[in-house]
Design a protein around this motif. Structure first.
Motif, PDB file in Angstrom:
ATOM      1  N   GLU A   9       0.700  -1.141   0.005  1.00 13.74           N
ATOM      2  CA  GLU A   9      -0.021   0.038  -0.060  1.00 13.74           C
ATOM      3  C   GLU A   9       0.740   1.390   0.012  1.00 13.74           C
ATOM      4  N   LYS A  10       2.135   1.117   0.643  1.00 15.91           N
ATOM      5  CA  LYS A  10       3.014   2.352   0.628  1.00 15.91           C
ATOM      6  C   LYS A  10       4.132   2.331  -0.550  1.00 15.91           C
ATOM      7  N   ASP A  11       3.885   1.241  -1.149  1.00 19.38           N
ATOM      8  CA  ASP A  11       4.968   0.867  -2.229  1.00 19.38           C
ATOM      9  C   ASP A  11       6.457   0.797  -1.664  1.00 19.38           C
ATOM     10  N   ILE A  12       6.389   0.068  -0.430  1.00 25.36           N
ATOM     11  CA  ILE A  12       7.634  -0.120   0.211  1.00 25.36           C
ATOM     12  C   ILE A  12       7.883  -1.731   0.351  1.00 25.36           C
ATOM     13  N   TYR A  13       9.111  -2.172   0.436  1.00 29.93           N
ATOM     14  CA  TYR A  13       9.551  -3.481   0.405  1.00 29.93           C
ATOM     15  C   TYR A  13      10.451  -3.921   1.238  1.00 29.93           C
ATOM     16  N   ASN A  14      10.651  -5.017   1.885  1.00 32.07           N
ATOM     17  CA  ASN A  14      11.411  -5.731   2.784  1.00 32.07           C
ATOM     18  C   ASN A  14      13.047  -5.356   1.966  1.00 32.07           C
ATOM     19  N   GLY A  15      13.890  -4.967   2.863  1.00 33.42           N
ATOM     20  CA  GLY A  15      15.216  -4.760   2.412  1.00 33.42           C
ATOM     21  C   GLY A  15      15.661  -3.625   2.084  1.00 33.42           C
ATOM     22  N   GLU A  16      14.533  -2.527   1.792  1.00 36.46           N
ATOM     23  CA  GLU A  16      14.743  -1.142   1.334  1.00 36.46           C
ATOM     24  C   GLU A  16      15.446  -0.461   2.176  1.00 36.46           C
ATOM     25  N   ILE A  17      16.275   0.342   2.083  1.00 37.10           N
ATOM     26  CA  ILE A  17      17.063   1.078   2.956  1.00 37.10           C
ATOM     27  C   ILE A  17      16.773   2.793   2.812  1.00 37.10           C
ATOM     28  N   GLY A  18      16.691   3.469   3.740  1.00 36.68           N
ATOM     29  CA  GLY A  18      16.690   4.985   3.506  1.00 36.68           C
ATOM     30  C   GLY A  18      16.921   5.664   4.776  1.00 36.68           C
ATOM     31  N   ILE A  19      16.853   6.877   4.840  1.00 42.96           N
ATOM     32  CA  ILE A  19      17.568   7.830   5.631  1.00 42.96           C
ATOM     33  C   ILE A  19      16.019   8.573   6.466  1.00 42.96           C
ATOM     34  N   VAL A  20      16.372   8.780   7.923  1.00 40.70           N
ATOM     35  CA  VAL A  20      15.064   9.417   8.358  1.00 40.70           C
ATOM     36  C   VAL A  20      15.241  10.805   8.071  1.00 40.70           C
ATOM     37  N   LYS A  21      14.449  11.575   7.589  1.00 39.91           N
ATOM     38  CA  LYS A  21      14.449  12.851   7.253  1.00 39.91           C
ATOM     39  C   LYS A  21      13.808  13.912   8.374  1.00 39.91           C
ATOM     40  N   SER A  22      12.806  13.437   8.995  1.00 38.30           N
ATOM     41  CA  SER A  22      12.319  14.014  10.285  1.00 38.30           C
ATOM     42  C   SER A  22      11.407  13.112  10.970  1.00 38.30           C
ATOM     43  N   VAL A  23      11.495  13.855  12.534  1.00 35.29           N
ATOM     44  CA  VAL A  23      10.384  13.134  13.289  1.00 35.29           C
ATOM     45  C   VAL A  23       9.696  14.519  13.895  1.00 35.29           C
ATOM     46  N   GLY A  28      -1.190  16.411  16.529  1.00 32.03           N
ATOM     47  CA  GLY A  28      -1.215  15.519  17.822  1.00 32.03           C
ATOM     48  C   GLY A  28      -0.511  14.046  17.748  1.00 32.03           C
ATOM     49  N   ARG A  29      -0.200  13.914  16.361  1.00 30.41           N
ATOM     50  CA  ARG A  29       0.439  12.424  16.410  1.00 30.41           C
ATOM     51  C   ARG A  29       2.156  12.494  15.833  1.00 30.41           C
ATOM     52  N   VAL A  30       2.754  11.820  16.241  1.00 25.80           N
ATOM     53  CA  VAL A  30       4.111  11.799  15.712  1.00 25.80           C
ATOM     54  C   VAL A  30       4.169  11.301  14.493  1.00 25.80           C
ATOM     55  N   GLU A  31       4.876  11.788  13.555  1.00 26.44           N
ATOM     56  CA  GLU A  31       5.116  11.196  12.185  1.00 26.44           C
ATOM     57  C   GLU A  31       6.647  11.099  11.919  1.00 26.44           C
ATOM     58  N   THR A  32       6.982  10.046  11.395  1.00 25.40           N
ATOM     59  CA  THR A  32       8.441   9.678  11.095  1.00 25.40           C
ATOM     60  C   THR A  32       8.503   9.717   9.422  1.00 25.40           C
ATOM     61  N   ARG A  33       9.296  10.584   9.134  1.00 24.93           N
ATOM     62  CA  ARG A  33       9.482  10.594   7.567  1.00 24.93           C
ATOM     63  C   ARG A  33      10.837   9.929   7.022  1.00 24.93           C
ATOM     64  N   VAL A  34      10.827   8.822   6.419  1.00 26.68           N
ATOM     65  CA  VAL A  34      12.016   8.356   5.868  1.00 26.68           C
ATOM     66  C   VAL A  34      11.917   8.353   4.270  1.00 26.68           C
ATOM     67  N   LEU A  35      13.086   8.788   3.758  1.00 23.94           N
ATOM     68  CA  LEU A  35      13.327   9.085   2.509  1.00 23.94           C
ATOM     69  C   LEU A  35      14.211   7.575   1.902  1.00 23.94           C
ATOM     70  N   PHE A  36      13.663   7.089   0.886  1.00 32.34           N
ATOM     71  CA  PHE A  36      14.065   5.927   0.496  1.00 32.34           C
ATOM     72  C   PHE A  36      14.944   5.953  -1.056  1.00 32.34           C
ATOM     73  N   ASP A  37      15.413   5.218  -1.695  1.00 34.67           N
ATOM     74  CA  ASP A  37      15.837   5.345  -3.002  1.00 34.67           C
ATOM     75  C   ASP A  37      14.815   5.877  -3.831  1.00 34.67           C
ATOM     76  N   ASN A  38      15.348   6.588  -4.910  1.00 32.90           N
ATOM     77  CA  ASN A  38      14.193   7.154  -5.926  1.00 32.90           C
ATOM     78  C   ASN A  38      13.557   8.307  -5.247  1.00 32.90           C
ATOM     79  N   ASP A  39      13.984   9.084  -4.159  1.00 29.74           N
ATOM     80  CA  ASP A  39      13.164  10.165  -3.511  1.00 29.74           C
ATOM     81  C   ASP A  39      11.827   9.620  -3.207  1.00 29.74           C
ATOM     82  N   HIS A  40      11.600   8.535  -2.921  1.00 29.69           N
ATOM     83  CA  HIS A  40      10.465   7.799  -2.368  1.00 29.69           C
ATOM     84  C   HIS A  40      10.452   8.241  -0.837  1.00 29.69           C
ATOM     85  N   GLU A  41       9.483   8.842  -0.252  1.00 29.19           N
ATOM     86  CA  GLU A  41       9.497   9.205   0.962  1.00 29.19           C
ATOM     87  C   GLU A  41       8.185   8.596   1.665  1.00 29.19           C
ATOM     88  N   ILE A  42       8.421   7.991   2.743  1.00 28.55           N
ATOM     89  CA  ILE A  42       7.219   7.210   3.548  1.00 28.55           C
ATOM     90  C   ILE A  42       7.155   7.716   4.613  1.00 28.55           C
TER      91      ILE A  42
END
Length: 193
Positions: A9-23, A28-42
């Motif tokens: 559903e998020k188009d992210i799969y086991n083994g993909e590696i990314g960098i935490v861009k923000s928390v 009122g909820r904590v969101e963690t944004r992770v940037l994966f290859d090809n500028d794919h942010e989840i």
């Protein structure tokens, strides 16, 4: 961070590696944004964070299928039941530019000399058992007997040939950088998969 499970559903799969861009706290909820290859942010909600783990150091098994600018392979004799040529080959072929081998030289040499373990899973017998009632499906074990086994300890390449026989390459600590990781795949294209 490394993704630990498939989430189509998020188009992210086991083994993909990314960098935490923000928390950040959003509505009122904590969101963690992770940037994966090809500028794919989840965006991960707190309940989804169990899909991630740190990836500054990962196992060879987790790295399989990935490539990195720099790879540091550490080996010692403590876990020598797993140290085989195929595992070492997987490790050294993950490096795109820099490879550092750290550890006991004898362990690397031993790993390079040990062929892969042939796994006996019982899959063929289970399939035969499931399909024995169906006359249209041939016996899997009889079909498997027709297959010529490939020696997993050898890495073969069609070119060059000597006396019409393919030259055989064996991965060793001395030649691992000189063997093309694409051996035997010259006739394969992405459309074949």
């Amino acid at each position: 961070m490394i993704q630990l499970e498939n989430d189509p559903e998020k188009d992210i799969y086991n083994g993909e590696i990314g960098i935490v861009k923000s928390v950040a706290r959003v509505r009122g909820r904590v969101e963690t944004r992770v940037l994966f290859d090809n500028d794919h942010e989840i965006v991960y909600e707190p309940d989804d964070l169990n899909q991630l783990t740190l990836a500054y150091a990962i196992s060879i098994h987790k790295a399989q299928g990935s490539e990195f600018k720099t790879v540091i392979v550490t080996m010692n004799g403590r876990f020598d039941t797993m140290l085989r040529r195929n595992l070492l080959y997987t490790a050294v072929t993950r490096a795109r530019e820099h490879l550092y081998l750290v550890g006991d030289l004898a362990t690397f040499i031993r790993a390079a000399g040990l062929p892969s373990i042939i796994r006996t899973t019982g899959l063929v017998q289970r399939l035969d058992q499931k399909f024995e009632e169906d006359q249209d499906i041939p016996s899997i074990s009889k079909e498997m007997q027709k297959v010529i086994p490939v020696k997993s300890e050898l890495i073969e390449k069609k070119e060059p040939q000597i006396n019409n026989q393919p030259k055989t390459y064996t991965l060793t600590p001395e030649n691992y950088q000189n063997i093309d990781p694409m051996i035997g795949m010259s006739d394969i294209s992405p459309t074949d998969f």
